[in-house]
Design a protein around this motif. Structure first.
Motif, short mmCIF file in Angstrom:
data_model
loop_
_atom_site.label_atom_id
_atom_site.label_comp_id
_atom_site.label_asym_id
_atom_site.label_seq_id
_atom_site.Cartn_x
_atom_site.Cartn_y
_atom_site.Cartn_z
N SER A 1 6.45 -4.09 -8.32
CA SER A 1 5.19 -3.62 -7.76
C SER A 1 5.09 -2.11 -7.78
CB SER A 1 5.03 -4.14 -6.33
OG SER A 1 4.87 -5.53 -6.35
N GLU B 1 9.40 -16.53 -7.20
CA GLU B 1 8.11 -16.43 -6.50
C GLU B 1 7.60 -15.00 -6.47
OE1 GLU B 1 6.09 -17.41 -2.17
OE2 GLU B 1 8.23 -17.74 -2.44
N ALA B 2 8.49 -14.03 -6.36
CA ALA B 2 8.08 -12.63 -6.26
C ALA B 2 7.25 -12.17 -7.45
CB ALA B 2 9.31 -11.73 -6.10
N HIS C 1 3.45 -12.07 -7.16
CA HIS C 1 2.79 -11.08 -6.29
C HIS C 1 2.76 -9.68 -6.90
CE1 HIS C 1 2.80 -14.21 -3.31
NE2 HIS C 1 4.09 -14.36 -3.50
N ASP D 1 -0.91 -8.44 -7.67
CA ASP D 1 -1.65 -8.26 -6.42
C ASP D 1 -1.23 -6.97 -5.71
OD1 ASP D 1 -2.08 -10.88 -7.22
OD2 ASP D 1 -1.94 -11.71 -5.21
N ASN D 2 0.08 -6.80 -5.57
CA ASN D 2 0.60 -5.63 -4.86
C ASN D 2 0.29 -4.34 -5.61
OD1 ASN D 2 1.61 -7.35 -2.90
ND2 ASN D 2 3.64 -7.43 -3.79
N GLU E 1 -7.71 -5.13 -1.67
CA GLU E 1 -7.01 -6.38 -1.98
C GLU E 1 -7.52 -6.93 -3.30
OE1 GLU E 1 -6.57 -9.46 0.91
OE2 GLU E 1 -6.53 -7.99 2.55
N TRP E 2 -6.64 -7.63 -3.99
CA TRP E 2 -6.98 -8.33 -5.23
C TRP E 2 -8.04 -9.37 -4.90
CZ3 TRP E 2 -5.18 -7.83 -10.23
CH2 TRP E 2 -5.42 -8.89 -11.10
#
Length: 130
Positions: free
Chosen positions: A11, A86-87, A90, A93-94, A103-104
Motif C-alpha cells: 500500500s 487476503e492483504a 486491500h 483500496d488503501n 475511500e475507494w
C-alpha cells in the motif's frame, strides 16, 4: 493458516504512484482472480477461503499463476496448505485512499468475489458458501 508473502505492490509503495496506476492494478488483479474463479479450483473451499487462496496464487507471481491456470492440480497445495493472501485484496483500496484522501468507491470490470465467474461454475456446483 499461512499467509503468502505479498512482494508485489504494498500500500505505501503504491500510494506514491499515480491514481491511474492504482486503478490499473485493481483491474489487473480482479481479472487474474476472476480467471481462477472456476469449479475445478474451489469446489471444496468456503467462499472466503477460495478468494484468499486465489489471491495467494496471484501473489506467487506470473509464472506460478500461469502454471496454475494451465494445470488446476497446481492449485491443490495452496488450498490444502491454507495459503492465503487476503492483504493483496486491500492494496488498491488503501493506495487510492492515501493518494486521494477518499475511500475507494468504484468497482472493477470483473468481479473477484468467489463464484462471480458464472461461466466457471455449473449451476449444481455454484453456491454462496459450503
Amino acid at each position: 493458516m499461512t499467509s503468502a508473502p505479498v512482494n508485489i505492490a504494498t500500500s505505501s509503495a503504491s500510494a506514491r504512484r499515480p491514481v491511474a496506476d492504482v486503478l490499473g492494478f485493481a483491474e489487473q488483479l480482479s481479472w487474474a482472480l476472476y480467471r481462477l474463479d472456476r469449479e475445478e479450483y474451489g469446489d471444496a473451499l468456503s467462499s472466503d477461503q477460495f478468494l484468499y487462496t486465489r489471491a495467494a496464487v496471484v501473489a506467487a507471481g506470473r509464472q506460478e499463476y500461469e502454471s496454475v491456470l494451465r494445470d488446476p492440480q497446481r492449485f491443490t497445495p495452496y488450498a490444502d496448505g491454507l495459503v492465503r493472501a487476503e492483504a493483496l485484496l486491500h492494496v488498491a483500496d488503501n493506495a487510492y485512499e492515501q493518494l486521494t484522501g477518499e475511500e475507494w468507491d468504484r468497482g472493477t470490470r470483473y468481479g473477484y468475489e468467489s463464484y462471480a465467474n458464472t461461466a466457471g461454475w455449473t449451476d449444481a456446483q455454484r453456491r454462496e458458501s459450503p
